[in-house]
Write a protein that holds these residues in place. Structure first.
Motif, PDB file in Angstrom:
ATOM      1  N   THR A  15      79.543   6.461 -95.831  1.00 14.16           N
ATOM      2  CA  THR A  15      78.146   6.292 -96.205  1.00 14.16           C
ATOM      3  C   THR A  15      77.300   6.125 -94.949  1.00 14.16           C
ATOM      4  O   THR A  15      77.801   5.783 -93.876  1.00 14.16           O
ATOM      5  CB  THR A  15      77.962   5.069 -97.111  1.00 14.16           C
ATOM      6  OG1 THR A  15      78.306   3.884 -96.378  1.00 14.16           O
ATOM      7  CG2 THR A  15      78.852   5.171 -98.345  1.00 14.16           C
ATOM      8  N   SER A  58      72.547   3.317-102.242  1.00 13.14           N
ATOM      9  CA  SER A  58      72.292   4.756-102.300  1.00 13.14           C
ATOM     10  C   SER A  58      73.428   5.434-103.063  1.00 13.14           C
ATOM     11  O   SER A  58      74.586   4.990-103.012  1.00 13.14           O
ATOM     12  CB  SER A  58      72.172   5.357-100.901  1.00 13.14           C
ATOM     13  OG  SER A  58      71.997   6.762-100.969  1.00 13.14           O
ATOM     14  N   SER A  59      73.082   6.532-103.757  1.00 14.02           N
ATOM     15  CA  SER A  59      74.072   7.297-104.526  1.00 14.02           C
ATOM     16  C   SER A  59      74.531   8.555-103.805  1.00 14.02           C
ATOM     17  O   SER A  59      75.289   9.335-104.353  1.00 14.02           O
ATOM     18  CB  SER A  59      73.492   7.682-105.895  1.00 14.02           C
ATOM     19  OG  SER A  59      73.207   6.524-106.654  1.00 14.02           O
ATOM     20  N   GLY A  60      74.075   8.768-102.593  1.00 14.08           N
ATOM     21  CA  GLY A  60      74.561   9.911-101.832  1.00 14.08           C
ATOM     22  C   GLY A  60      73.611  11.085-101.847  1.00 14.08           C
ATOM     23  O   GLY A  60      72.420  10.928-102.117  1.00 14.08           O
ATOM     24  N   PRO A  61      74.153  12.285-101.575  1.00  9.10           N
ATOM     25  CA  PRO A  61      75.589  12.617-101.466  1.00  9.10           C
ATOM     26  C   PRO A  61      76.222  12.091-100.172  1.00  9.10           C
ATOM     27  O   PRO A  61      75.576  12.029 -99.140  1.00  9.10           O
ATOM     28  CB  PRO A  61      75.592  14.148-101.489  1.00  9.10           C
ATOM     29  CG  PRO A  61      74.254  14.536-100.943  1.00  9.10           C
ATOM     30  CD  PRO A  61      73.293  13.475-101.393  1.00  9.10           C
ATOM     31  N   SER A  68      82.042  16.626-100.728  1.00  9.79           N
ATOM     32  CA  SER A  68      80.801  15.875-100.817  1.00  9.79           C
ATOM     33  C   SER A  68      80.610  15.412-102.255  1.00  9.79           C
ATOM     34  O   SER A  68      80.715  16.206-103.196  1.00  9.79           O
ATOM     35  CB  SER A  68      79.620  16.747-100.371  1.00  9.79           C
ATOM     36  OG  SER A  68      78.417  16.018-100.395  1.00  9.79           O
ATOM     37  N   ASN A 123      78.396  12.906-105.207  1.00 13.00           N
ATOM     38  CA  ASN A 123      77.257  12.113-105.646  1.00 13.00           C
ATOM     39  C   ASN A 123      77.790  11.011-106.553  1.00 13.00           C
ATOM     40  O   ASN A 123      78.501  11.278-107.527  1.00 13.00           O
ATOM     41  CB  ASN A 123      76.251  12.979-106.407  1.00 13.00           C
ATOM     42  CG  ASN A 123      75.487  13.919-105.500  1.00 13.00           C
ATOM     43  OD1 ASN A 123      74.578  13.516-104.781  1.00 13.00           O
ATOM     44  ND2 ASN A 123      75.873  15.201-105.511  1.00 13.00           N
ATOM     45  N   ASP A 128      78.111   7.960-109.272  1.00 14.54           N
ATOM     46  CA  ASP A 128      77.533   7.563-110.558  1.00 14.54           C
ATOM     47  C   ASP A 128      76.822   6.217-110.451  1.00 14.54           C
ATOM     48  O   ASP A 128      75.803   5.984-111.100  1.00 14.54           O
ATOM     49  CB  ASP A 128      78.633   7.497-111.623  1.00 14.54           C
ATOM     50  CG  ASP A 128      79.288   8.848-111.856  1.00 14.54           C
ATOM     51  OD1 ASP A 128      78.612   9.870-111.650  1.00 14.54           O
ATOM     52  OD2 ASP A 128      80.468   8.875-112.238  1.00 14.54           O
TER      53      ASP A 128
END
Length: 261
Positions: free
Chosen positions: A84, A95-98, A143, A145, A147
């Motif tokens: 991250t 944060s949820s990404g990616p 990569s 994302n 949940d």
């Protein structure tokens, strides 16, 4: 020159004291928990992901193989690391990404096979059951994302500061002139370190589709060297595998839950 060796029992000479100082404490800036709720630290599921990787391997057997009887397989994950970014401000903590997910491991295969034993006449073929255990490694990056957002790491800080000193220059300089600067024999620093929770993985399931094909099969009877009816043996196979496994990415976080009465 003296050959006497000096033995140092302690690297740091400390001023030891028998007194125990009372430490001070104060509450952190954790938000106030409303009545009827509790703040707990538990593993939070950030997401479950099906990861697919493809492998090709050349496998050599120490004994001749007439046929493969069974192959038992097991997926082993050696590294599963979610990378991250760092937090940019107090308002940027989740944060949820990616984000890239790095995965490294191997497929452990136990191959059970029949190895031929010939009699003097060469009319019958007996076999001995043998096994070969191999590890087929893999390494990939995907990569993802999330949940549920991951708690971002807070960076450490380190700041140096100096004090002004005026020192005499010594012989060869006028008495009114001074050395105006900081003292290089001193070092001053303020630093902070944050111990952030590291995301981790759990392996839930795997699915393997494989093709194993011999590349050097030889017939036992020269008159039928190109006939499928002739018995034969081989030492090498080319293996193609499509491996799909499910990993769960988790992280310990503070979660507010409703307290039981």
């Amino acid at each position: 020159m003296s050959n006497k060796k000096h033995h140092y029992h302690d690297c740091v000479d400390l001023n030891k004291s028998a007194s125990i100082e009372q430490c001070m404490n104060e509450e952190t800036d954790t938000p106030v928990t409303p009545e009827g709720t509790r703040l707990v630290r538990i593993p939070v599921n950030l997401g479950d992901f099906n990861v697919t990787t493809h492998m090709v391997a050349n496998i050599e057997f120490p004994y001749p193989v007439s046929e493969i009887k069974d192959i038992k397989k097991r997926v082993v994950i050696l590294q599963c690391r979610l990378m991250t970014r760092t937090s940019a401000s107090p308002d940027d903590q989740f944060s949820s990404g990616p984000f890239p997910l790095f995965i490294k491991g191997y497929v452990r295969k136990n191959i059970q096979y029949a190895s031929p034993c010939y009699n003097e006449a060469g009319e019958c073929v007996s076999s001995e059951m043998k096994s070969l255990t191999v590890k087929v490694p893999f390494e990939c990056m995907t990569s993802v994302n999330l949940d549920s957002p991951a708690q971002l790491p807070v960076t450490n800080t380190r700041s140096e500061f100096d004090f002004f000193r005026a020192q005499d220059l010594g012989k060869g300089f006028p008495e009114k002139d001074k050395f105006l600067s900081s003292d290089i024999s001193q070092f001053h620093q303020s630093s902070t370190a944050n111990y952030n929770p590291l995301p981790y993985c759990e392996l839930l399931r795997h699915e393997i589709l494989e093709w194993d094909e011999a590349t050097d099969r030889h017939s036992h009877h020269y008159g039928y060297s190109h006939s499928p009816v002739a018995e034969g043996h081989f030492h090498h196979i080319v293996e193609k595998m499509m491996v799909t496994f499910t990993v769960s990415v988790l992280q310990e976080q503070q979660v507010r839950i409703t307290a039981l009465p």
